[in-house]
Every structure is written in structure tokens, then in C-alpha cells.
Scaffold this active site. Structure first.
Site, mmCIF file in Angstrom:
data_model
loop_
_atom_site.group_PDB
_atom_site.id
_atom_site.type_symbol
_atom_site.label_atom_id
_atom_site.label_comp_id
_atom_site.label_asym_id
_atom_site.label_seq_id
_atom_site.Cartn_x
_atom_site.Cartn_y
_atom_site.Cartn_z
ATOM 1 N N ARG A 63 0.280 54.244 97.850
ATOM 2 C CA ARG A 63 -0.415 52.954 97.720
ATOM 3 C C ARG A 63 0.017 52.246 96.428
ATOM 4 O O ARG A 63 0.758 51.265 96.467
ATOM 5 C CB ARG A 63 -1.936 53.188 97.748
ATOM 6 C CG ARG A 63 -2.756 51.926 97.979
ATOM 7 C CD ARG A 63 -2.913 51.053 96.742
ATOM 8 N NE ARG A 63 -3.543 51.727 95.611
ATOM 9 C CZ ARG A 63 -3.622 51.189 94.400
ATOM 10 N NH1 ARG A 63 -3.119 49.999 94.158
ATOM 11 N NH2 ARG A 63 -4.176 51.862 93.403
ATOM 12 N N ASP A 64 -0.413 52.756 95.285
ATOM 13 C CA ASP A 64 -0.116 52.048 94.034
ATOM 14 C C ASP A 64 1.384 52.025 93.792
ATOM 15 O O ASP A 64 1.928 51.067 93.246
ATOM 16 C CB ASP A 64 -0.835 52.740 92.864
ATOM 17 C CG ASP A 64 -1.132 51.784 91.709
ATOM 18 O OD1 ASP A 64 -0.631 50.651 91.726
ATOM 19 O OD2 ASP A 64 -1.859 52.180 90.787
ATOM 20 N N HIS B 27 -6.902 56.669 85.380
ATOM 21 C CA HIS B 27 -5.776 56.114 86.157
ATOM 22 C C HIS B 27 -4.885 55.413 85.138
ATOM 23 O O HIS B 27 -5.222 54.337 84.657
ATOM 24 C CB HIS B 27 -6.368 55.154 87.191
ATOM 25 C CG HIS B 27 -5.393 54.361 87.998
ATOM 26 N ND1 HIS B 27 -5.189 54.579 89.352
ATOM 27 C CD2 HIS B 27 -4.572 53.319 87.683
ATOM 28 C CE1 HIS B 27 -4.305 53.707 89.821
ATOM 29 N NE2 HIS B 27 -3.918 52.930 88.827
ATOM 30 N N HIS C 53 -1.270 53.879 83.960
ATOM 31 C CA HIS C 53 0.112 53.434 84.164
ATOM 32 C C HIS C 53 0.882 53.791 82.893
ATOM 33 O O HIS C 53 0.323 53.800 81.799
ATOM 34 C CB HIS C 53 0.148 51.932 84.456
ATOM 35 C CG HIS C 53 -0.312 51.622 85.851
ATOM 36 N ND1 HIS C 53 0.563 51.331 86.874
ATOM 37 C CD2 HIS C 53 -1.551 51.618 86.406
ATOM 38 C CE1 HIS C 53 -0.129 51.144 87.989
ATOM 39 N NE2 HIS C 53 -1.415 51.308 87.737
ATOM 40 N N CYS D 35 1.927 46.930 89.445
ATOM 41 C CA CYS D 35 0.857 46.165 90.059
ATOM 42 C C CYS D 35 1.370 44.749 90.244
ATOM 43 O O CYS D 35 1.879 44.148 89.300
ATOM 44 C CB CYS D 35 -0.398 46.165 89.193
ATOM 45 S SG CYS D 35 -1.692 45.091 89.860
ATOM 46 N N ASN E 199 2.295 54.336 87.865
ATOM 47 C CA ASN E 199 1.351 55.303 87.314
ATOM 48 C C ASN E 199 2.156 56.440 86.721
ATOM 49 O O ASN E 199 3.296 56.670 87.092
ATOM 50 C CB ASN E 199 0.491 55.916 88.426
ATOM 51 C CG ASN E 199 -0.417 54.901 89.037
ATOM 52 O OD1 ASN E 199 -0.059 54.259 89.995
ATOM 53 N ND2 ASN E 199 -1.586 54.742 88.476
HETATM 54 P P1 HMG Z 1 -8.848 35.312 99.349
HETATM 55 O O1 HMG Z 1 -7.609 34.556 99.719
HETATM 56 O O2 HMG Z 1 -9.708 34.778 98.256
HETATM 57 O O3 HMG Z 1 -9.777 35.711 100.600
HETATM 58 O O4 HMG Z 1 -8.388 36.783 98.979
HETATM 59 P P2 HMG Z 1 -10.238 35.025 101.896
HETATM 60 O O5 HMG Z 1 -11.484 35.750 102.288
HETATM 61 O O6 HMG Z 1 -10.272 33.534 101.710
HETATM 62 O O7 HMG Z 1 -9.093 35.403 102.952
HETATM 63 C C1 HMG Z 1 -7.828 34.796 102.957
HETATM 64 C C2 HMG Z 1 -7.018 35.347 104.135
HETATM 65 O O8 HMG Z 1 -6.815 36.760 103.975
HETATM 66 C C3 HMG Z 1 -7.727 35.180 105.476
HETATM 67 O O9 HMG Z 1 -6.720 35.035 106.451
HETATM 68 C C4 HMG Z 1 -8.387 36.515 105.682
HETATM 69 O O10 HMG Z 1 -8.597 36.831 107.033
HETATM 70 C C5 HMG Z 1 -7.367 37.462 105.087
HETATM 71 P P3 HMG Z 1 -6.369 33.581 107.082
HETATM 72 O O11 HMG Z 1 -7.668 33.094 107.657
HETATM 73 O O12 HMG Z 1 -5.882 32.759 105.920
HETATM 74 O O13 HMG Z 1 -5.296 33.902 108.090
HETATM 75 N N1 HMG Z 1 -8.003 38.680 104.589
HETATM 76 C C6 HMG Z 1 -7.629 39.927 104.944
HETATM 77 N N2 HMG Z 1 -6.684 40.380 105.789
HETATM 78 C C7 HMG Z 1 -6.593 41.722 105.922
HETATM 79 N N3 HMG Z 1 -7.379 42.600 105.272
HETATM 80 C C8 HMG Z 1 -8.325 42.180 104.422
HETATM 81 C C9 HMG Z 1 -8.475 40.781 104.249
HETATM 82 N N4 HMG Z 1 -9.315 40.042 103.496
HETATM 83 C C10 HMG Z 1 -9.011 38.770 103.718
HETATM 84 N N5 HMG Z 1 -9.098 43.061 103.786
HETATM 85 C C11 HMG Z 1 -8.752 39.141 98.759
HETATM 86 C C12 HMG Z 1 -9.323 37.768 98.534
HETATM 87 C C13 HMG Z 1 -9.608 40.137 98.007
HETATM 88 C C14 HMG Z 1 -8.742 39.463 100.243
HETATM 89 C C15 HMG Z 1 -7.289 39.143 98.219
HETATM 90 O O14 HMG Z 1 -7.303 38.655 96.906
HETATM 91 C C16 HMG Z 1 -6.670 40.501 98.256
HETATM 92 O O15 HMG Z 1 -6.439 41.071 99.318
HETATM 93 N N6 HMG Z 1 -6.342 41.046 97.075
HETATM 94 C C17 HMG Z 1 -5.759 42.353 96.991
HETATM 95 C C18 HMG Z 1 -4.989 42.460 95.743
HETATM 96 C C19 HMG Z 1 -4.403 43.839 95.637
HETATM 97 O O16 HMG Z 1 -4.330 44.591 96.599
HETATM 98 N N7 HMG Z 1 -3.962 44.173 94.420
HETATM 99 C C20 HMG Z 1 -3.352 45.436 94.164
HETATM 100 C C21 HMG Z 1 -4.292 46.574 94.294
HETATM 101 S S1 HMG Z 1 -5.372 46.761 92.903
HETATM 102 C C22 HMG Z 1 -4.477 47.716 91.812
HETATM 103 O O17 HMG Z 1 -3.316 47.976 92.017
HETATM 104 C C23 HMG Z 1 -5.207 48.233 90.624
HETATM 105 C C24 HMG Z 1 -5.530 49.740 90.695
HETATM 106 O O18 HMG Z 1 -4.356 50.489 90.916
HETATM 107 C C25 HMG Z 1 -6.159 50.150 89.395
HETATM 108 C C26 HMG Z 1 -5.328 49.646 88.198
HETATM 109 O O19 HMG Z 1 -4.230 50.133 87.965
HETATM 110 O O20 HMG Z 1 -5.832 48.698 87.596
HETATM 111 C C27 HMG Z 1 -6.516 50.042 91.823
HETATM 112 MG MG MG Z 2 -2.930 51.034 89.400
#
Ligand code: HMG
Ligand code: MG
Length: 304
Positions: free
Chosen positions: A14-15, A206, A208, A239, A248
Site C-alpha cells: 500500500r504505502d 510509522h 518514513h 506519499c 517507509n
Molecule cells: P473528495 O474529492 O473531496 O471527495 O476526496 P468526494 O466525496 O467529493 O468524491 C470525489 C470522487 O471520488 C467521487 O467520484 C467519489 O465517488 C469518489 P465522482 O462522483 O467524481 O466520479 N470517491 C471514491 N471512490 C472510490 N473509493 C472511495 C471514494 N471516495 C470518494 N473511497 C477523498 C476525498 C478522501 C475521497 C480523497 O481525498 C481521497 O481518496 N484521498 C486519499 C488520499 C490518499 O490515499 N493518500 C495516501 C494515503 S495516506 C498516507 O500515505 C499516509 C500514511 O501512510 C501515514 C503517513 O505516512 O503519514 C497512512
Molecule cells: Mg506513510
């Protein structure tokens, strides 16, 4: 205080892969996961059920989950930023979901397009529905030791999010150094805030490794008794919303350190090196992990 056994949550699929610029097929992801299972990983963060517009590399989430031949005893976790994500996760029969909030407003907006408070309100029904389905919820607090937009982050800011997560019933608190600028005392200070509100077994680190501090930070956390860490095979990753962030800390590097300290992980280092060499070969570059590089060199494998 130092634990004699540590659980590593393998987050490479994933990450690690979420930020990969080149296409990685579902079959390659599944093969990596099978190799991780074979190396003894019992906690695998396999994919994320996030918007494919935001993170295209995770768009095949359901197919990845469906493609895995699950070894008994392995627990599966995935990221779920909202109810839509949770629905997909539950349909894929996961054991744990991860909700992720940021310690800073700026990163919250960039990563999940809302304020910290709004993100917590979005997670509230996710936690309720996950619990109703018997699924555990892990919380990740991004940018706990530094933010690419704000800069320094205080332990008070971290504790604020710890409390918000606890308030909605999140079961486990993961403290994340997203950009890898944290150093050991800062890591301890942040994790101590999590320990004020969560039991030792429900707090994890966690890290990086962007600035090469991750092993030192893990050692500092071990001194607090923390026994769960996220790691990424071959040091894959970054990220998408933290420019320049590297992966990580590599699973192989952490396993080498822990085994050297007499701390059990249940993982087979040689098999991890095999998995790291395989995925790195698929991606067309050598593993970032120092231990894999050293052990592969000892095996006579030429690295680019
Ligand atoms: P948004 O654009 O504000 O949300 O995104 P929305 O509700 O307006 O939805 C927009 C579109 O996305 C819509 O589709 C939804 O259906 C679709 P459209 O109508 O335009 O065709 N949608 C989805 N589709 C599939 N699965 C879903 C989903 N939700 C909405 N779950 C949202 C808000 C949170 C969805 C967006 O910002 C997002 O998905 N962000 C994810 C970002 C991400 O994954 N970042 C990396 C992971 S975090 C990380 O790496 C940190 C970590 O490792 C710890 C660290 O190191 O810090 C964990
Ligand atoms: Mg991370």
C-alpha cells in the site's frame, strides 16, 4: 522496557506502491503479497479503498484483495477514508481498516481535502460501521513529526488528534512521520502523547526514512516499550501528497536490527530479501534497503 517480540505491519503493497510512477499490475501486487506471506508476514496492509482520481495506483483494490490466496493467521488491513471506502473494504473481507488524519490542517487539506475536524466527523460513521461488522479500526496520524507545508509540528498538535481519534472509538493509534524529519527524542515525545490515551499494545510507529532517521526513531520507541511498527519491503514508497518523501523504513533493515538485538519478529530475513529483490527487479531498480543490498552483494548478485 524493550520488548522481546515486535510485530511489523507490512505496508509495502500500500504505502510502498501507492506512489509508484510506473504501472504495477494487479498480478504483480498479488505476487508481492504472496511472497510477503511466505516470508512470515502476519499483518499486511494490502491496498487502499480511496478515490482512484486521487491515487490511481490503488484503483485495483478489490481485484488485489480477490486475487490473494490467504494464508491462515494473516491479518489484512486497508485504508478507508470514508464510508464508500469502507463498503469496498468490507466486501473484500478485511480484518482491519485504517482511517488517516493529519496533525496539521494544511496536510489534511492536501491529502484528504478537508479540515482535521471534518475528517474526524467523516471517520465517525466509518468506525461505527467497521465495529458493527467486527472489523478493527487503526488510526494513522500523518505529519506527527513534521509537515511539508507547516514545518515543525508540536506534540500538543499530535495529542489533539490522538484525542479526536479516541473520541470516535478508533482502536489503535499509529503515529506517522510522513516526511521523515523526526529524530529520536521528538519521536518519543509524540509517541508518549499517544501512550497517554492508548495502551502500549495499541500504539505504533510509522517512520518514513527520507532523512535516514527511521531506525534510530524505532530504537527510541522500543525504549518506551512500543512493539508495533509499520515497515515497507525493499523500502518502497513515499506519499503522493508529501513531495520528496521516500519510502517507509525498509522491512529488511528493521528485521536485521531487531534480530541482532535478540528481538523476535517471526519473519524470515532471507525470504524478505528474496521478495525485495523480486519487486525491485519488477520495478527496474535495486532495493533501497541497506540490508537487502548487503545480503544480495554477499550472494554475488550484481546491483545497478
Ligand atoms: P473528495 O474529492 O473531496 O471527495 O476526496 P468526494 O466525496 O467529493 O468524491 C470525489 C470522487 O471520488 C467521487 O467520484 C467519489 O465517488 C469518489 P465522482 O462522483 O467524481 O466520479 N470517491 C471514491 N471512490 C472510490 N473509493 C472511495 C471514494 N471516495 C470518494 N473511497 C477523498 C476525498 C478522501 C475521497 C480523497 O481525498 C481521497 O481518496 N484521498 C486519499 C488520499 C490518499 O490515499 N493518500 C495516501 C494515503 S495516506 C498516507 O500515505 C499516509 C500514511 O501512510 C501515514 C503517513 O505516512 O503519514 C497512512
Ligand atoms: Mg506513510
Amino acid at each position: 522496557m524493550i520488548p522481546d517480540r515486535v510485530t511489523l505491519v507490512e505496508v509495502g503493497p500500500r504505502d510502498g506502491l501507492q506512489n509508484e510512477g510506473q504501472p504495477v499490475s494487479t498480478a504483480q501486487k498479488v505476487e508481492l503479497i504472496h511472497r510477503l506471506q511466505a516470508a512470515g508476514c502476519t499483518e499486511i496492509e494490502a491496498t487502499s479503498f480511496v478515490s482512484p482520481k486521487w491515487v490511481p495506483q490503488m484503483a485495483d483494490n478489490a481485484a488485489v484483495m480477490a486475487g490473494i490466496t490467504r494464508k491462515p493467521g494473516v491479518r489484512w488491513s486497508v485504508l478507508t477514508p470514508n464510508l464508500q471506502g469502507l463498503e469496498g473494504a468490507l466486501a473484500s473481507r478485511v480484518d482491519e481498516v485504517v482511517v488517516f488524519a493529519a496533525a496539521t490542517e494544511a496536510f489534511s487539506r492536501k491529502n484528504i481535502n478537508c479540515s482535521i475536524e471534518d475528517s474526524i466527523e467523516r471517520f465517525r460513521p466509518v468506525v461505527e460501521a467497521a465495529h458493527a461488522a467486527g472489523v478493527k479500526v487503526r488510526g494513522a496520524i500523518s505529519c506527527a513529526l513534521g509537515c511539508p507545508y507547516q514545518g515543525a509540528v508540536s506534540a500538543d498538535e499530535v495529542e489533539r488528534v490522538v484525542l479526536l481519534m479516541k473520541g470516535i472509538g478508533v482502536d489503535h493509534c499509529g503515529v506517522a512521520d510522513t516526511i521523515g524529519t523526526g529524530t529520536p527524542r521528538a519521536a518519543q515525545a509524540a509517541l508518549e502523547r499517544a501512550l497517554k490515551h492508548y495502551p502500549l499494545a495499541e500504539v505504533s510507529g510509522h517512520f518514513h526514512d527520507t532523512y535516514g532517521q527511521a531506525l534510530a526513531n524505532i530504537l527510541a520507541c522500543l525504549e518506551l516499550g512500543i512493539a508495533t511498527f509499520d515497515t515497507s519491503i525493499a523500502g518502497l514508497g513515499g506519499c503522493p501528497y508529501a513531495k520528496g518523501a521516500t519510502g517507509n523504513v525498509a522491512t529488511e533493515d528493521v528485521v536485521f536490527m531487531l534480530h541482532g538485538m535478540g528481538i523476535a519478529t517471526g519473519l524470515d530475513l532471507d525470504a524478505l530479501v528474496d521478495a525485495a529483490a523480486w519487486i525491485s527487479g519488477q520495478l527496474g531498480r535495486p532495493p533501497v534497503a541497506r540490508v537487502s543490498r548487503a545480503l544480495l552483494a554477499r550472494r554475488g548478485v550484481a546491483l545497478a
